[in-house]
Design a protein around this motif. Structure first.
Motif, PDB file in Angstrom:
ATOM      1  N   ASP A 164      50.187  41.037  36.660  1.00  0.00           N
ATOM      2  CA  ASP A 164      49.985  39.970  37.631  1.00  0.00           C
ATOM      3  C   ASP A 164      48.719  40.233  38.429  1.00  0.00           C
ATOM      4  OD1 ASP A 164      50.065  38.035  39.552  1.00  0.00           O
ATOM      5  OD2 ASP A 164      52.139  38.407  40.171  1.00  0.00           O
ATOM      6  N   PRO A 165      47.631  39.525  38.107  1.00  0.00           N
ATOM      7  CA  PRO A 165      46.364  39.787  38.815  1.00  0.00           C
ATOM      8  C   PRO A 165      46.420  39.419  40.292  1.00  0.00           C
ATOM      9  CG  PRO A 165      46.183  37.824  37.436  1.00  0.00           C
ATOM     10  CD  PRO A 165      47.498  38.468  37.092  1.00  0.00           C
ATOM     11  N   LYS A 166      47.365  38.555  40.690  1.00  0.00           N
ATOM     12  CA  LYS A 166      47.467  38.154  42.086  1.00  0.00           C
ATOM     13  C   LYS A 166      47.909  39.310  42.980  1.00  0.00           C
ATOM     14  CE  LYS A 166      48.600  33.365  40.870  1.00  0.00           C
ATOM     15  NZ  LYS A 166      49.649  32.311  40.932  1.00  0.00           N
ATOM     16  N   LYS A 167      48.543  40.330  42.373  1.00  0.00           N
ATOM     17  CA  LYS A 167      49.020  41.471  43.153  1.00  0.00           C
ATOM     18  C   LYS A 167      48.044  42.649  43.133  1.00  0.00           C
ATOM     19  CE  LYS A 167      53.907  40.379  42.302  1.00  0.00           C
ATOM     20  NZ  LYS A 167      55.180  40.898  41.726  1.00  0.00           N
ATOM     21  N   ALA A 168      46.881  42.453  42.537  1.00  0.00           N
ATOM     22  CA  ALA A 168      45.964  43.575  42.305  1.00  0.00           C
ATOM     23  C   ALA A 168      44.773  43.617  43.258  1.00  0.00           C
ATOM     24  CB  ALA A 168      45.460  43.530  40.858  1.00  0.00           C
ATOM     25  N   ASP A 169      44.815  42.851  44.341  1.00  0.00           N
ATOM     26  CA  ASP A 169      43.663  42.838  45.253  1.00  0.00           C
ATOM     27  C   ASP A 169      43.399  44.223  45.840  1.00  0.00           C
ATOM     28  OD1 ASP A 169      43.320  40.167  44.777  1.00  0.00           O
ATOM     29  OD2 ASP A 169      44.256  39.490  46.642  1.00  0.00           O
ATOM     30  N   GLY A 170      44.481  44.952  46.156  1.00  0.00           N
ATOM     31  CA  GLY A 170      44.302  46.286  46.710  1.00  0.00           C
ATOM     32  C   GLY A 170      43.611  47.228  45.738  1.00  0.00           C
ATOM     33  N   LEU A 171      43.928  47.103  44.459  1.00  0.00           N
ATOM     34  CA  LEU A 171      43.288  47.937  43.444  1.00  0.00           C
ATOM     35  C   LEU A 171      41.810  47.567  43.292  1.00  0.00           C
ATOM     36  CD1 LEU A 171      46.010  47.954  40.627  1.00  0.00           C
ATOM     37  CD2 LEU A 171      45.613  49.693  42.375  1.00  0.00           C
ATOM     38  N   ARG A 172      41.522  46.288  43.306  1.00  0.00           N
ATOM     39  CA  ARG A 172      40.133  45.839  43.150  1.00  0.00           C
ATOM     40  C   ARG A 172      39.252  46.330  44.295  1.00  0.00           C
ATOM     41  NH1 ARG A 172      42.805  41.013  41.754  1.00  0.00           N
ATOM     42  NH2 ARG A 172      42.697  40.545  39.516  1.00  0.00           N
ATOM     43  N   ALA A 173      39.861  46.538  45.442  1.00  0.00           N
ATOM     44  CA  ALA A 173      39.078  46.981  46.599  1.00  0.00           C
ATOM     45  C   ALA A 173      38.702  48.452  46.520  1.00  0.00           C
ATOM     46  CB  ALA A 173      39.868  46.714  47.887  1.00  0.00           C
ATOM     47  N   LEU A 174      39.310  49.195  45.599  1.00  0.00           N
ATOM     48  CA  LEU A 174      39.031  50.623  45.494  1.00  0.00           C
ATOM     49  C   LEU A 174      37.747  50.857  44.704  1.00  0.00           C
ATOM     50  CD1 LEU A 174      42.635  51.879  44.615  1.00  0.00           C
ATOM     51  CD2 LEU A 174      41.451  52.122  46.806  1.00  0.00           C
ATOM     52  N   PRO A 175      36.941  51.831  45.101  1.00  0.00           N
ATOM     53  CA  PRO A 175      35.691  52.091  44.372  1.00  0.00           C
ATOM     54  C   PRO A 175      35.947  52.633  42.974  1.00  0.00           C
ATOM     55  CG  PRO A 175      36.102  53.802  46.007  1.00  0.00           C
ATOM     56  CD  PRO A 175      37.120  52.738  46.248  1.00  0.00           C
ATOM     57  N   GLY A 176      35.199  52.115  42.004  1.00  0.00           N
ATOM     58  CA  GLY A 176      35.256  52.636  40.644  1.00  0.00           C
ATOM     59  C   GLY A 176      36.434  52.166  39.819  1.00  0.00           C
ATOM     60  N   VAL A 177      37.199  51.184  40.295  1.00  0.00           N
ATOM     61  CA  VAL A 177      38.386  50.720  39.584  1.00  0.00           C
ATOM     62  C   VAL A 177      38.087  49.386  38.887  1.00  0.00           C
ATOM     63  CG1 VAL A 177      40.801  50.013  39.772  1.00  0.00           C
ATOM     64  CG2 VAL A 177      39.918  51.887  41.198  1.00  0.00           C
ATOM     65  N   ASP A 178      38.287  49.380  37.578  1.00  0.00           N
ATOM     66  CA  ASP A 178      38.089  48.195  36.745  1.00  0.00           C
ATOM     67  C   ASP A 178      39.465  47.628  36.401  1.00  0.00           C
ATOM     68  OD1 ASP A 178      37.363  46.298  34.857  1.00  0.00           O
ATOM     69  OD2 ASP A 178      36.998  47.775  33.270  1.00  0.00           O
ATOM     70  N   VAL A 179      39.823  46.501  37.005  1.00  0.00           N
ATOM     71  CA  VAL A 179      41.147  45.916  36.808  1.00  0.00           C
ATOM     72  C   VAL A 179      41.113  44.941  35.639  1.00  0.00           C
ATOM     73  CG1 VAL A 179      42.979  44.527  37.840  1.00  0.00           C
ATOM     74  CG2 VAL A 179      41.730  46.181  39.248  1.00  0.00           C
ATOM     75  N   ARG A 180      42.038  45.124  34.701  1.00  0.00           N
ATOM     76  CA  ARG A 180      42.201  44.214  33.563  1.00  0.00           C
ATOM     77  C   ARG A 180      43.639  43.692  33.545  1.00  0.00           C
ATOM     78  NH1 ARG A 180      37.864  45.200  29.798  1.00  0.00           N
ATOM     79  NH2 ARG A 180      36.176  46.031  31.117  1.00  0.00           N
TER      80      ARG A 180
END
Length: 298
Positions: A32-48
């Protein structure tokens, strides 16, 4: 490239945060990409985005990946989900799969007597038989599961569980994340299993006392029957099948009664184990009911 699956979950997100703290790039797989905002805010993290049960959704996530930490929710589909993902990862050329599993700290615990641990055992056999290099992480109960008791703690000042004077040796998820980071970023772990617990075997009276000290309010342990707790879980929104599975788990823990501490993984990787008292102090606002932590039964 290293991929962490189940990255929106409790252990997966902790491992992703550890990569960010260490300044090491990592890829995170979420459904669920809608729940991944916190991960996207972290440096060096590529969310798929993708679903481990559907290989056709994983092409982007698995492209160029060398190592995977495989985590998924412990629901009824875990066995099929992880075995399907193993096949997809091998086809994509992944060279090393690290499986996030579990091992109860209770002495003599039979993993075949609990649905989740039984599925983990089957997945581990499938992974070993696949021929791809593997490592298994087997932590005990998470300290963070006691967050699920916060409503009772806030409402009545009670920790209500069907455990009598049984001892458990819970481990902080942040400690597990440090072990996972070390395994994923250094060589020499193929074909190895790392079992880990927290540093103390605690009764629920001990746990309640540490929470009480941390929040500055009395919290006492109340022993309830497994059936009472099953009803509480269902009222809290747990699916009935999961509530019944946990009832079986707690009955087995009570039957056996005693846990053994295993800090070999902490020692192997130079990690100072977190005590429950330290954990409770760090999360005092959560135990007071003052944070935004939300329990999501699965």
């Amino acid at each position: 490239m290293i991929l962490i699956t189940g990255a929106n979950g409790r252990p997966g997100s902790a491992v992703v945060r550890e990569f960010a703290r260490q300044g090491t790039p990592v890829r995170a797989l979420v459904r669920d990409p809608k729940k991944a905002d916190g991960l996207r805010a972290l440096p060096g993290v590529d969310v798929r985005t993708g679903d481990m049960l559907w290989p056709e959704t994983l092409e982007s996530a698995l492209a160029g990946v060398d190592r995977v930490l495989m985590i998924s929710s412990a629901g009824p589909q875990m066995l099929e989900t992880q075995c399907t993902f193993i096949d997809a990862a091998i086809r994509a050329g992944v060279g090393h799969i690290v499986k996030f599993s579990g091992k109860d700290s209770i002495d003599g615990f039979d993993p075949e007597r609990f649905r989740s641990s039984r599925s983990h055992e089957q997945i581990q056999r499938y992974l070993v038989a696949s021929g791809t290099p593997w490592t298994v992480l087997r932590p005990s109960q998470f300290m963070q599961v006691y967050f699920e008791e916060v409503p009772d703690i806030v409402r009545s000042g009670e920790l209500r569980l069907p455990l009598g004077d049984t001892t458990l040796a819970p481990i902080d998820v942040e400690d597990i994340a440090k072990v996972a980071y070390a395994v994923l970023t250094t060589p020499g772990h193929e074909g190895r299993t790392y079992t880990m617990t927290g540093p103390e075997a605690l009764t629920m009276t001990d746990v309640a006392g540490h929470i009480s000290d941390a929040i500055g309010k009395p919290v006492r342990y109340r022993d309830v029957t497994a059936e009472e707790k099953r009803r509480d879980w269902i009222e809290a929104g747990y699916p009935p099948a999961r509530a019944s599975a946990f009832t079986q788990l707690f009955q087995e823990r009570t039957r056996l009664g005693r846990s053994t501490v295993d800090l070999t993984a902490h020692e192997r990787f130079g990690i100072e184990p977190t005590t429950f008292a330290e954990f409770a102090r760090r999360n005092a606002d959560t135990f007071r009911g003052a944070s935004d932590y939300v329990v999501t039964p699965t």
